[in-house]
Design an enzyme around this catalytic site. Structure first.
Site, PDB file in Angstrom:
ATOM      1  N   TRP A 117      19.367  77.734  43.628  1.00  0.00           N
ATOM      2  CA  TRP A 117      18.829  76.710  42.711  1.00  0.00           C
ATOM      3  C   TRP A 117      17.585  76.043  43.287  1.00  0.00           C
ATOM      4  O   TRP A 117      17.446  74.824  43.255  1.00  0.00           O
ATOM      5  CB  TRP A 117      19.884  75.644  42.383  1.00  0.00           C
ATOM      6  CG  TRP A 117      21.134  76.206  41.795  1.00  0.00           C
ATOM      7  CD1 TRP A 117      22.380  76.185  42.343  1.00  0.00           C
ATOM      8  CD2 TRP A 117      21.250  76.926  40.560  1.00  0.00           C
ATOM      9  NE1 TRP A 117      23.268  76.844  41.531  1.00  0.00           N
ATOM     10  CE2 TRP A 117      22.603  77.310  40.423  1.00  0.00           C
ATOM     11  CE3 TRP A 117      20.353  77.284  39.563  1.00  0.00           C
ATOM     12  CZ2 TRP A 117      23.076  78.018  39.345  1.00  0.00           C
ATOM     13  CZ3 TRP A 117      20.828  78.002  38.477  1.00  0.00           C
ATOM     14  CH2 TRP A 117      22.171  78.352  38.377  1.00  0.00           C
ATOM     15  N   ASP A 158      16.962  60.107  46.403  1.00  0.00           N
ATOM     16  CA  ASP A 158      16.772  58.807  45.725  1.00  0.00           C
ATOM     17  C   ASP A 158      15.457  58.836  44.953  1.00  0.00           C
ATOM     18  O   ASP A 158      15.380  58.396  43.797  1.00  0.00           O
ATOM     19  CB  ASP A 158      16.723  57.653  46.735  1.00  0.00           C
ATOM     20  CG  ASP A 158      18.096  57.307  47.306  1.00  0.00           C
ATOM     21  OD1 ASP A 158      19.113  57.780  46.763  1.00  0.00           O
ATOM     22  OD2 ASP A 158      18.135  56.558  48.312  1.00  0.00           O
ATOM     23  N   GLY A 199      13.730  61.660  44.157  1.00  0.00           N
ATOM     24  CA  GLY A 199      13.772  62.741  43.168  1.00  0.00           C
ATOM     25  C   GLY A 199      14.514  62.326  41.909  1.00  0.00           C
ATOM     26  O   GLY A 199      14.135  62.707  40.794  1.00  0.00           O
ATOM     27  N   GLY A 224      20.361  72.782  10.124  1.00  0.00           N
ATOM     28  CA  GLY A 224      20.213  74.209  10.397  1.00  0.00           C
ATOM     29  C   GLY A 224      18.836  74.540  10.949  1.00  0.00           C
ATOM     30  O   GLY A 224      18.692  75.396  11.835  1.00  0.00           O
ATOM     31  N   GLU A 284      19.610  67.697  40.821  1.00  0.00           N
ATOM     32  CA  GLU A 284      19.369  66.538  41.692  1.00  0.00           C
ATOM     33  C   GLU A 284      20.552  65.552  41.671  1.00  0.00           C
ATOM     34  O   GLU A 284      20.380  64.336  41.722  1.00  0.00           O
ATOM     35  CB  GLU A 284      18.025  65.884  41.363  1.00  0.00           C
ATOM     36  CG  GLU A 284      16.882  66.879  41.603  1.00  0.00           C
ATOM     37  CD  GLU A 284      15.551  66.280  41.938  1.00  0.00           C
ATOM     38  OE1 GLU A 284      15.542  65.165  42.466  1.00  0.00           O
ATOM     39  OE2 GLU A 284      14.543  66.939  41.694  1.00  0.00           O
TER      40      GLU A 284
HETATM   41  N1  CAA Z   1      19.728  57.324  51.738  1.00  0.00           N
HETATM   42  C1  CAA Z   1      19.826  57.459  53.102  1.00  0.00           C
HETATM   43  N2  CAA Z   1      20.945  57.867  53.712  1.00  0.00           N
HETATM   44  C2  CAA Z   1      22.021  58.161  52.954  1.00  0.00           C
HETATM   45  C3  CAA Z   1      21.988  58.042  51.542  1.00  0.00           C
HETATM   46  C4  CAA Z   1      20.783  57.599  50.944  1.00  0.00           C
HETATM   47  N3  CAA Z   1      20.684  57.471  49.617  1.00  0.00           N
HETATM   48  N4  CAA Z   1      23.183  58.407  51.043  1.00  0.00           N
HETATM   49  C5  CAA Z   1      23.957  58.745  52.104  1.00  0.00           C
HETATM   50  N5  CAA Z   1      23.242  58.591  53.240  1.00  0.00           N
HETATM   51  C6  CAA Z   1      23.713  58.812  54.625  1.00  0.00           C
HETATM   52  C7  CAA Z   1      24.944  57.993  54.882  1.00  0.00           C
HETATM   53  O1  CAA Z   1      24.595  56.691  55.284  1.00  0.00           O
HETATM   54  C8  CAA Z   1      25.602  58.793  55.985  1.00  0.00           C
HETATM   55  O2  CAA Z   1      24.909  58.510  57.184  1.00  0.00           O
HETATM   56  P1  CAA Z   1      25.654  58.416  58.600  1.00  0.00           P
HETATM   57  O3  CAA Z   1      25.695  59.822  59.089  1.00  0.00           O
HETATM   58  O4  CAA Z   1      24.742  57.551  59.409  1.00  0.00           O
HETATM   59  O5  CAA Z   1      27.017  57.842  58.378  1.00  0.00           O
HETATM   60  C9  CAA Z   1      25.280  60.237  55.597  1.00  0.00           C
HETATM   61  O6  CAA Z   1      24.115  60.166  54.772  1.00  0.00           O
HETATM   62  C10 CAA Z   1      26.403  60.918  54.833  1.00  0.00           C
HETATM   63  O7  CAA Z   1      26.606  60.203  53.639  1.00  0.00           O
HETATM   64  P2  CAA Z   1      27.972  60.241  52.850  1.00  0.00           P
HETATM   65  O8  CAA Z   1      29.099  59.948  53.783  1.00  0.00           O
HETATM   66  O9  CAA Z   1      27.826  59.387  51.641  1.00  0.00           O
HETATM   67  O10 CAA Z   1      28.063  61.792  52.446  1.00  0.00           O
HETATM   68  P3  CAA Z   1      29.042  62.536  51.459  1.00  0.00           P
HETATM   69  O11 CAA Z   1      29.379  63.851  52.025  1.00  0.00           O
HETATM   70  O12 CAA Z   1      30.160  61.646  51.023  1.00  0.00           O
HETATM   71  O13 CAA Z   1      28.064  62.886  50.187  1.00  0.00           O
HETATM   72  C11 CAA Z   1      27.172  62.630  48.022  1.00  0.00           C
HETATM   73  C12 CAA Z   1      27.616  61.984  49.338  1.00  0.00           C
HETATM   74  C13 CAA Z   1      26.581  61.479  47.249  1.00  0.00           C
HETATM   75  C14 CAA Z   1      28.317  63.246  47.221  1.00  0.00           C
HETATM   76  C15 CAA Z   1      26.102  63.716  48.317  1.00  0.00           C
HETATM   77  O14 CAA Z   1      26.666  64.883  48.879  1.00  0.00           O
HETATM   78  C16 CAA Z   1      25.303  64.114  47.093  1.00  0.00           C
HETATM   79  O15 CAA Z   1      24.379  63.403  46.670  1.00  0.00           O
HETATM   80  N6  CAA Z   1      25.639  65.269  46.468  1.00  0.00           N
HETATM   81  C17 CAA Z   1      24.807  65.827  45.412  1.00  0.00           C
HETATM   82  C18 CAA Z   1      23.794  66.774  45.983  1.00  0.00           C
HETATM   83  C19 CAA Z   1      22.589  66.902  45.106  1.00  0.00           C
HETATM   84  O16 CAA Z   1      22.091  65.971  44.519  1.00  0.00           O
HETATM   85  N7  CAA Z   1      22.060  68.120  45.044  1.00  0.00           N
HETATM   86  C20 CAA Z   1      20.859  68.381  44.325  1.00  0.00           C
HETATM   87  C21 CAA Z   1      20.027  69.358  45.080  1.00  0.00           C
HETATM   88  S1  CAA Z   1      18.308  69.423  44.662  1.00  0.00           S
HETATM   89  C22 CAA Z   1      18.243  70.275  43.208  1.00  0.00           C
HETATM   90  O17 CAA Z   1      18.845  69.903  42.279  1.00  0.00           O
HETATM   91  C23 CAA Z   1      17.422  71.505  43.083  1.00  0.00           C
HETATM   92  C24 CAA Z   1      16.050  71.268  42.708  1.00  0.00           C
HETATM   93  O18 CAA Z   1      15.160  71.905  43.273  1.00  0.00           O
HETATM   94  C25 CAA Z   1      15.703  70.352  41.583  1.00  0.00           C
END
Ligand code: CAA
Length: 380
Positions: A156, A241, A243, A341, A364
């Protein structure tokens, strides 16, 4: 429609609107049908400086902020969502993190090339078994002397088919688990061992490139590491954030296109002896579409404004994407219903808008993930 825009922001929006209406709108159907953007569109995007929109002027960019980017993206996506996402990913997901986390050397090397669009950026996070759970990715980066060797498969990847630079997230620690042992690397896409895999055939945004990217024994030097070792996941999240504000703006653009198409058709189409827009059933749809699209824009602009002030915006970006993608799909659905339609055929743009809208609830960070982010941030 927009309130409190500065003179410069109004100019940005008007310039983007003129370009989108004159150059993108007439090509949107062609982009969708042929499955790629016209090369001259890339040339125009380059000439207009849209690839360096948020990159500092010292690196050849326009030096504008996230709010201006949201204004630009609404207009591009109003006309052609395939073009919109191409520009969004390049600016937000590649230019963004290099600007924020790159060393002076990395910035000096890559930002000028991204500004001119000489190199288009892509974001390599997702893997076949690490989608919403991005922290479970398994692509590895292992030290070999001063170098790193990368192995893995990314999926993706927007812009994957023609990108010149990728930000690649890979596991650099076997001891640290989940999101903790991941690092970010800047990888020129011509590096030996990088290959573009399958090109996805998508429901919508068909003019944009979405591919697999494979990394097989890819050797990159130590200075390819972006930020600190094992601290790549927070970079990935912070980047998203930004994106997500871009995708919220995309949703506003597509939603506004649905609204305007609905109003046009409601005034033209006659049934039961009068234009269907005279009927309250249609008026209510248009009222709800217009209200939700405007609310979505306000949420997107609020998040962009906070990000421009370097204030936390994780909550607001997720709220903007959650609400805007819902508003967009609501508008697309109601628009198709108003066309009936006719809207279910390719005689009108509605069916493309309907298909393009759907992805805003998925990429995203899917809607379900945005809810998790919102709840986590509200319940601290
Ligand atoms: N800013 C900075 N740091 C952040 C953050 C943010 N917004 N969110 C989390 N973190 C940090 C946390 O503070 C934590 O840091 P420490 O290691 O210091 O503790 C670390 O990141 C891990 O965070 P979480 O414990 O919250 O992680 P998690 O495994 O629970 O995941 C989630 C959280 C929100 C589910 C995350 O996995 C997520 O956003 N998943 C979706 C992925 C996604 O958006 N994919 C899209 C890919 S891009 C795409 O679509 C293709 C394209 O080309 C368009």
């Amino acid at each position: 429609m927009d309130f409190q825009l500065t003179e410069e922001q109004t100019m940005v929006r008007d310039m983007a609107r003129e370009f989108a209406e004159n150059e993108l709108l007439p090509r949107a159907r062609k982009h969708d049908e042929q499955g790629f953007l016209d090369p001259e569109v890339f040339e125009m995007l380059r000439e207009l400086g849209f690839f360096g929109f948020t990159i500092a002027e010292e690196f050849g960019g326009a030096g504008l902020g996230n709010l201006e980017l949201a204004l630009l993206l609404e207009e591009l996506n109003f006309a052609c969502a395939s073009t919109g996402v191409t520009v969004s990913v390049h600016n937000s997901l590649l230019g963004g993190p290099i600007k924020k986390f790159g060393s002076p050397e990395q910035q000096a090397r890559w930002l000028p090339l991204l500004s001119t669009g000489e190199r288009i950026g892509c974001y390599c996070l997702t893997e076949p078994n690490a989608g919403s759970d991005a922290g479970s990715l398994v692509t590895s980066a292992v030290r070999d002397g001063d170098d790193w060797i990368l192995n893995g498969t990314k999926v993706w990847v927007t812009n994957g088919g023609f990108a010149g630079l990728g930000i690649v997230y890979a596991r650099t620690s076997t001891e640290l688990k989940g999101p903790k042992g991941i690092s970010a690397f800047l990888v020129p896409m011509e590096t030996e061992g990088v290959t573009v895999g399958k090109t996805e055939k998508k429901t919508g945004i068909r003019g944009s490139s979405t591919t697999e990217v494979l990394f097989e024994k890819v050797r990159v030097p130590a200075d390819a590491l972006l930020g600190e070792e094992n601290r790549g996941f927070p970079i990935a999240m912070d980047t998203l954030d930004g994106g997500r504000i871009g995708i919220a703006a995309q949703a506003v653009g597509i939603g506004r296109a649905c609204l305007e198409a609905s109003i046009r058709y409601a005034k033209e189409r006659e049934q039961f002896g009068s234009p269907i827009g005279k009927f309250q059933a249609i008026q209510w749809k248009i009222a709800d579409m217009g209200t939700r699209v405007d609310a979505a824009r306000l949420l997107a602009h609020r998040a962009a404004h906070l990000r421009d002030r370097s204030e936390p915006c994780t909550l607001q970006a997720a709220q903007a994407k959650l609400f805007a993608s819902g508003a967009c799909n609501f508008a697309a659905d109601e628009c198709l219903q108003i066309y009936g339609g006719a809207g279910y055929t390719d005689d009108f743009e509605v069916e493309r808008l309907f298909r393009d809208a759907r992805i805003t609830e998925i990429y995203e960070g899917a809607t379900d993930i945005q809810r998790i982010v919102v709840a986590r941030n509200l319940m601290v």
